[in-house]
Write a protein that holds these residues in place. Structure first.
Motif, short mmCIF file in Angstrom:
data_model
loop_
_atom_site.label_atom_id
_atom_site.label_comp_id
_atom_site.label_asym_id
_atom_site.label_seq_id
_atom_site.Cartn_x
_atom_site.Cartn_y
_atom_site.Cartn_z
N THR A 1 0.85 -1.19 0.00
CA THR A 1 0.00 0.00 0.00
C THR A 1 0.88 1.24 0.00
O THR A 1 1.97 1.26 0.57
CB THR A 1 -0.94 0.05 1.21
N SER B 1 0.70 5.94 -1.02
CA SER B 1 -0.19 7.09 -1.10
C SER B 1 -0.09 7.87 -2.40
O SER B 1 -0.70 8.93 -2.53
CB SER B 1 0.10 8.04 0.07
N SER B 2 0.67 7.38 -3.39
CA SER B 2 0.77 8.10 -4.66
C SER B 2 1.19 7.15 -5.77
O SER B 2 1.77 6.09 -5.52
CB SER B 2 1.78 9.25 -4.55
N ASP B 3 0.94 7.57 -6.99
CA ASP B 3 1.35 6.78 -8.14
C ASP B 3 2.88 6.75 -8.25
O ASP B 3 3.46 5.76 -8.71
CB ASP B 3 0.74 7.35 -9.42
N ASN C 1 -2.88 2.20 -4.24
CA ASN C 1 -2.84 3.59 -3.81
C ASN C 1 -4.07 3.84 -2.95
O ASN C 1 -5.19 3.96 -3.45
CB ASN C 1 -2.83 4.51 -5.03
N TYR C 2 -3.86 3.94 -1.63
CA TYR C 2 -5.01 4.06 -0.73
C TYR C 2 -5.69 5.42 -0.81
O TYR C 2 -6.79 5.60 -0.28
CB TYR C 2 -4.61 3.74 0.71
N LYS C 3 -5.06 6.38 -1.51
CA LYS C 3 -5.71 7.67 -1.71
C LYS C 3 -6.75 7.62 -2.83
O LYS C 3 -7.70 8.42 -2.83
CB LYS C 3 -4.65 8.73 -2.05
N THR C 4 -6.56 6.71 -3.77
CA THR C 4 -7.47 6.64 -4.92
C THR C 4 -8.21 5.30 -5.02
O THR C 4 -9.12 5.17 -5.83
CB THR C 4 -6.70 6.87 -6.23
N GLU C 5 -7.81 4.32 -4.22
CA GLU C 5 -8.44 3.00 -4.27
C GLU C 5 -8.91 2.59 -2.88
O GLU C 5 -8.33 2.99 -1.86
CB GLU C 5 -7.46 1.94 -4.79
N ASN C 6 -9.93 1.77 -2.84
CA ASN C 6 -10.41 1.20 -1.59
C ASN C 6 -9.63 -0.08 -1.33
O ASN C 6 -9.83 -1.10 -2.00
CB ASN C 6 -11.92 0.92 -1.67
#
Length: 409
Positions: free
Chosen positions: A235, A237-239, A255-260
């Protein structure tokens, strides 16, 4: 004080000289005792005449230095820590090295240390910083059996956030050169190596989830799990971090900022994770627990999401913990490096060999992309800690301490 015959000969020769900071001669050393805890200081023997107390560039060791000191217990690092501009340079004892720090490492636990969470009996002021890499600039007679002036060393010891640190020779690790990559292995690398070796029971085909995978320890957990032929999910936080993880072998990045994360794991890995290497805490801990496979193992090496809170914790759904573990015959194991020091030397040697062979990536983040630029000087340690807690780093955060050359002797 008694000396061996060899030591006596050294003392009587021109090559053996006492070094007392701010003292004109050995006989004048008495008034300086208060600088060093009140005990009688030991002489340092200059076995190479003048060069023994010069750094490798030939400049003198100053009498004062900058260092960071915890002056108030707080999880707010900026509130807890003070930069002192004119602290005495410490005097190494018979078995010690005086190390001029060139690089120091930032750890999430720096905040726990400044908050007094590791030892409640310790009261401010006290030194801070866990690890450093630098040059030996002075040493005691016993220490000179294994080390020399100008030698590159790394160490793990409280008090590294300083221009100079006294390090017991037995705790110092000799290095081929002063490189920040070696610093990444001292705490972060060994934490990942020992925890996975002792608690992970890794084997080919196992599914391993690493949270905060692009961080200081996460990068090593990913690589070591891949070396064990596991399938690794990380996991981040960015691409950009996802790209880094793929470059070091991560099979699947989330990417936990854009995916569950929970939905992705349930869909792609319905049987769950065999091992989770967890350092975030709070909601991520709950998610990791729910993602365990039958007989799965959750290794807790930290819970950074809560460190800035007054309690150092974030709430978890602990009331369901017994039932969840029982249902899956799963287990949770905590890991604190200090409890595994018997394994430390072996782990570090193994990691150093891997790096030297080119089998291990040791990613260093100097903060070049941070708003105020590269982390240079002790003043930037505050920014570096903030940078870590904003989740911006890729790899281990390292601060460089530049050296201003003093007047030549």
């Amino acid at each position: 004080m008694s000396f061996s015959a060899k030591s006596g000969a050294l003392l009587s020769s021109r090559a053996a000289r006492c070094w007392w900071r701010q003292q004109p001669s050995c006989a004048a050393a008495g008034p300086a005792w208060s600088y060093f805890g009140g005990s009688r200081p030991r002489p340092i023997l200059d076995m190479s005449y003048s060069r023994h107390f010069l750094d490798f560039q030939g400049s003198s060791i100053p009498s004062s230095m900058k260092k960071l000191v915890v002056t108030k217990l707080s999880q707010n690092f900026r509130e807890a820590v003070t930069l002192r501009q004119d602290s005495p340079v410490p005097l190494p004892g018979d078995g010690d090295l005086l190390v001029r720090n060139r690089f120091v490492g930032i750890n999430a636990s720096d905040i726990n240390y400044s908050a007094g969470r590791y030892d409640t009996s310790v009261k401010p002021p006290f030194d801070i910083g866990f690890e450093g890499v630098g040059d030996v600039v002075a040493l005691g007679l016993s220490a000179s059996a294994d080390f020399t002036v100008g030698q590159a060393v790394a160490y793990v010891k409280a008090g590294s956030f300083a221009e100079y640190t006294v390090v017991p020779a037995k705790q110092a690790v000799p290095l081929p050169s002063v490189k920040p990559e070696f610093l990444t292995l001292m705490v972060s690398g060994t934490t990942a190596y020992i925890s996975l070796k002792e608690l992970g029971d890794l084997s080919e085909g196992k599914k391993v989830l690493v949270t905060a995978a692009a961080g200081g320890t996460g990068q090593f957990a990913v690589q070591l799990a891949k070396k064990a032929k596991c399938h690794v999910i990380g996991t981040c936080s960015s691409d950009e971090k996802g790209g880094f993880l793929k470059s070091i072998g991560c099979d699947h990045t989330i990417n936990y900022k854009t995916e569950n994360v929970e939905s992705v794991l349930r869909k792609d890995y319905p049987e769950g994770m065999d091992v989770v290497y967890e350092s975030v805490g709070g909601k991520m801990f709950d998610l990791a627990l729910n993602s365990l496979a039958t007989k799965g193992r959750l290794i807790v090496i930290g819970f950074i999401a809560g460190y800035q809170n007054p309690t150092g914790l974030q709430p978890i759904k602990a009331e369901l913990l017994p039932a969840k573990l029982l249902k899956k015959s799963a287990s949770i194991r905590g890991f604190f490096l200090n409890h595994y020091l018997s394994e430390y030397k072996m782990a570090l040697q193994h990691l150093l060999k891997m790096y030297e062979r080119g089998d291990l990536v040791c990613e260093v983040d100097f903060g070049d992309l941070s708003p105020e630029g590269k982390f240079t000087g002790l003043e930037s340690v505050f920014r570096a800690v903030d940078y870590m807690y904003m989740g911006k780093n890729i790899g281990k955060i390292v601060v460089e301490l530049p050296h201003s050359v003093n007047s030549k002797l």
